[in-house]
Design a protein around this motif. Structure first.
Motif, PDB file in Angstrom:
ATOM      1  N   ALA A   1      61.898  74.083 -14.474  1.00 37.52           N
ATOM      2  CA  ALA A   1      62.868  74.121 -13.381  1.00 37.52           C
ATOM      3  C   ALA A   1      62.524  75.264 -12.438  1.00 37.52           C
ATOM      4  O   ALA A   1      61.896  76.258 -12.832  1.00 37.52           O
ATOM      5  N   HIS A   2      62.955  75.117 -11.193  1.00 42.38           N
ATOM      6  CA  HIS A   2      62.833  76.215 -10.242  1.00 42.38           C
ATOM      7  C   HIS A   2      64.092  77.067 -10.355  1.00 42.38           C
ATOM      8  O   HIS A   2      65.206  76.552 -10.419  1.00 42.38           O
ATOM      9  N   THR A   3      63.909  78.388 -10.387  1.00 44.17           N
ATOM     10  CA  THR A   3      65.009  79.321 -10.637  1.00 44.17           C
ATOM     11  C   THR A   3      65.350  80.094  -9.373  1.00 44.17           C
ATOM     12  O   THR A   3      64.463  80.674  -8.735  1.00 44.17           O
ATOM     13  N   LEU A   4      66.633  80.094  -9.023  1.00 38.31           N
ATOM     14  CA  LEU A   4      67.117  80.818  -7.857  1.00 38.31           C
ATOM     15  C   LEU A   4      68.343  81.636  -8.261  1.00 38.31           C
ATOM     16  O   LEU A   4      69.026  81.296  -9.237  1.00 38.31           O
ATOM     17  N   VAL A   5      68.640  82.682  -7.506  1.00 32.39           N
ATOM     18  CA  VAL A   5      69.864  83.451  -7.711  1.00 32.39           C
ATOM     19  C   VAL A   5      70.598  83.530  -6.384  1.00 32.39           C
ATOM     20  O   VAL A   5      70.020  83.935  -5.366  1.00 32.39           O
ATOM     21  N   SER A   6      71.887  83.130  -6.404  1.00 33.88           N
ATOM     22  CA  SER A   6      72.723  83.126  -5.203  1.00 33.88           C
ATOM     23  C   SER A   6      73.767  84.229  -5.313  1.00 33.88           C
ATOM     24  O   SER A   6      74.510  84.291  -6.301  1.00 33.88           O
ATOM     25  N   PHE A   7      73.824  85.099  -4.315  1.00 34.16           N
ATOM     26  CA  PHE A   7      74.778  86.203  -4.299  1.00 34.16           C
ATOM     27  C   PHE A   7      75.922  85.871  -3.346  1.00 34.16           C
ATOM     28  O   PHE A   7      75.700  85.395  -2.226  1.00 34.16           O
ATOM     29  N   GLY A   8      77.156  86.147  -3.803  1.00 35.57           N
ATOM     30  CA  GLY A   8      78.335  85.840  -3.014  1.00 35.57           C
ATOM     31  C   GLY A   8      79.084  87.095  -2.589  1.00 35.57           C
ATOM     32  O   GLY A   8      79.166  88.072  -3.342  1.00 35.57           O
ATOM     33  N   PHE A   9      79.634  87.049  -1.389  1.00 39.20           N
ATOM     34  CA  PHE A   9      80.371  88.174  -0.814  1.00 39.20           C
ATOM     35  C   PHE A   9      81.804  87.742  -0.513  1.00 39.20           C
ATOM     36  O   PHE A   9      82.089  86.554  -0.343  1.00 39.20           O
ATOM     37  N   ASP A  10      82.700  88.723  -0.409  1.00 34.76           N
ATOM     38  CA  ASP A  10      84.047  88.434   0.050  1.00 34.76           C
ATOM     39  C   ASP A  10      83.971  87.735   1.409  1.00 34.76           C
ATOM     40  O   ASP A  10      83.166  88.109   2.265  1.00 34.76           O
ATOM     41  N   GLY A  11      84.814  86.742   1.600  1.00 32.20           N
ATOM     42  CA  GLY A  11      84.811  86.005   2.862  1.00 32.20           C
ATOM     43  C   GLY A  11      83.944  84.763   2.829  1.00 32.20           C
ATOM     44  O   GLY A  11      83.880  84.034   3.813  1.00 32.20           O
ATOM     45  N   GLY A  12      83.241  84.525   1.699  1.00 31.83           N
ATOM     46  CA  GLY A  12      82.475  83.285   1.560  1.00 31.83           C
ATOM     47  C   GLY A  12      81.016  83.369   1.960  1.00 31.83           C
ATOM     48  O   GLY A  12      80.297  82.367   1.857  1.00 31.83           O
ATOM     49  N   GLU A  13      80.536  84.529   2.411  1.00 34.17           N
ATOM     50  CA  GLU A  13      79.113  84.647   2.752  1.00 34.17           C
ATOM     51  C   GLU A  13      78.264  84.556   1.484  1.00 34.17           C
ATOM     52  O   GLU A  13      78.639  85.074   0.432  1.00 34.17           O
ATOM     53  N   ARG A  14      77.112  83.916   1.605  1.00 29.43           N
ATOM     54  CA  ARG A  14      76.201  83.799   0.466  1.00 29.43           C
ATOM     55  C   ARG A  14      74.759  83.885   0.955  1.00 29.43           C
ATOM     56  O   ARG A  14      74.433  83.451   2.061  1.00 29.43           O
ATOM     57  N   VAL A  15      73.915  84.411   0.094  1.00 28.98           N
ATOM     58  CA  VAL A  15      72.480  84.414   0.364  1.00 28.98           C
ATOM     59  C   VAL A  15      71.769  84.165  -0.961  1.00 28.98           C
ATOM     60  O   VAL A  15      72.178  84.685  -2.005  1.00 28.98           O
ATOM     61  N   VAL A  16      70.740  83.344  -0.915  1.00 32.25           N
ATOM     62  CA  VAL A  16      70.005  82.940  -2.120  1.00 32.25           C
ATOM     63  C   VAL A  16      68.595  83.515  -2.055  1.00 32.25           C
ATOM     64  O   VAL A  16      67.938  83.463  -1.012  1.00 32.25           O
TER      65      VAL A  16
END
Length: 348
Positions: free
Chosen positions: A162-177
């Motif tokens: 599988a390909h592995t990713l990590v998604s980070f979440g911020f208050d307000g719904g912002e995300r970056v992977v």
């Protein structure tokens, strides 16, 4: 001692040397084949010539050639091996190649107090795997608002890889992977075998979830699973900063991708080990399709659930496809029903 007895005694050593020669021959043939895709004629000639020299030595070790011929075969193979290793040493990673659109830009990170400035965050609009609108963005994130980290696994060649990713979440719904990927050129496509032979450089991509997750679930039809990681706020922040450090290091110094030792899963493990040095090595780091199970066994996923239950509830494909039809927020939709995700992350 008779000549027959001497030959019998030398058989084990000849067998060991013969196996070593065959393994080296196979490695060299694959290296030549994967390093010369743009020169078909030269690739065939070099691969066949190298293979013939190795096989001739193997045949000579079996005692099927005269002594003089054996010496010539050994000399030719020795010279070819020296030349091959010298050539291999000249292969160096580079940032200067005709890159494919989706890996054309290198991520650059700057930190100003609690604010992180990311240059070249990918946010393509994917209609299919080959039909897309390129878009690279500059974004700023507040580390004081960083709240969560999700592990994403995308299966594209069976249950074990599988390909592995990590998604980070911020208050307000912002995300970056963040995702470590091969940096393929325009004419190239992924090859797991080629990844052993310096065919690709590596790139650390930062992207919007609608780009890097949705393209796998919706455009490519891969099976994608999402798990909430159980980490302290301090460790979430530390892992995020380690990704930024890795991106800047890679920007300064290009590196080759390696299917076994430097891939999308090993970087997650390496970064996590900087935070928790006691993390044990495990075969599931090589069989990346089982990486989430490894994290579960280390109590790193939402407690109170068997792994099979977390996997079933974390399968996002149906929800991802439905969000296209309904126009609902993609990140909220794919987290519906995922254990450990609070209600304010799945509803407006």
């Amino acid at each position: 001692m008779s000549k027959v007895t001497q030959k019998v005694r030398h058989l084990p050593m000849r067998l060991v040397i013969g196996i070593a020669v065959l393994l080296l021959t196979a490695w060299g043939a694959l290296a030549l084949w994967h390093q010369m895709p743009q020169h078909p004629a030269a690739r065939w000639i070099a691969t066949l010539a190298w293979s013939a020299s190795g096989l001739s030595v193997a045949v000579s070790l079996a005692g099927l050639l005269e002594r003089r011929t054996r010496r010539i075969a050994g000399f030719v193979f020795g010279a070819a091996t020296a030349a091959l290793l010298m050539w291999w040493g000249t292969l160096q990673p580079s940032h200067q190649r005709p890159w494919a659109d989706d890996v054309a830009q290198l991520l650059e990170a700057g930190i100003d107090g609690s604010h992180v400035h990311l240059k070249n965050v990918r946010n393509f609009e994917w209609r299919s795997e080959t039909d897309y609108t390129p878009q690279w963005e500059n974004r700023t994130y507040d580390l004081d608002r960083l709240r969560s980290a999700d592990l994403v696994l995308s299966y594209w060649m069976g249950p074990h890889i599988a390909h592995t990713l990590v998604s980070f979440g911020f208050d307000g719904g912002e995300r970056v992977v963040f995702s470590l990927e091969i940096r393929k050129e325009r004419h190239e496509s992924f090859s797991a075998i080629g990844g052993f032979f310096r065919q690709f450089e590596q790139i650390l991509v930062a992207a919007d979830e609608r780009d890097i997750v949705r393209t796998r679930s919706n455009a490519r039809g891969e099976d994608v699973y999402l798990y909430r990681l159980q980490m302290s706020q301090a460790n979430v922040r530390a892992l995020f900063l380690e990704y930024l450090h890795a991106a800047n290091e890679l920007r300064r110094t290009p590196r080759f991708y390696n299917t076994l030792t430097s891939n999308c899963t090993t970087i997650v493990f390496e970064l996590a080990r900087l935070i928790a040095p006691a993390l044990p090595a495990d075969y599931r780091l090589l069989l990346s399709g089982h990486f989430a199970e490894y994290i579960h066994d280390l109590h790193g996923l939402t407690p109170g659930h068997r792994y099979a239950e977390l996997q079933a509830l974390g399968h996002i494909n149906e929800r991802a496809l439905a969000s296209d039809a309904s126009g609902d927020d993609f990140s909220m939709s794919i987290r519906q029903g995922v254990p450990g995700v609070p209600a304010d992350e799945v509803s407006p």
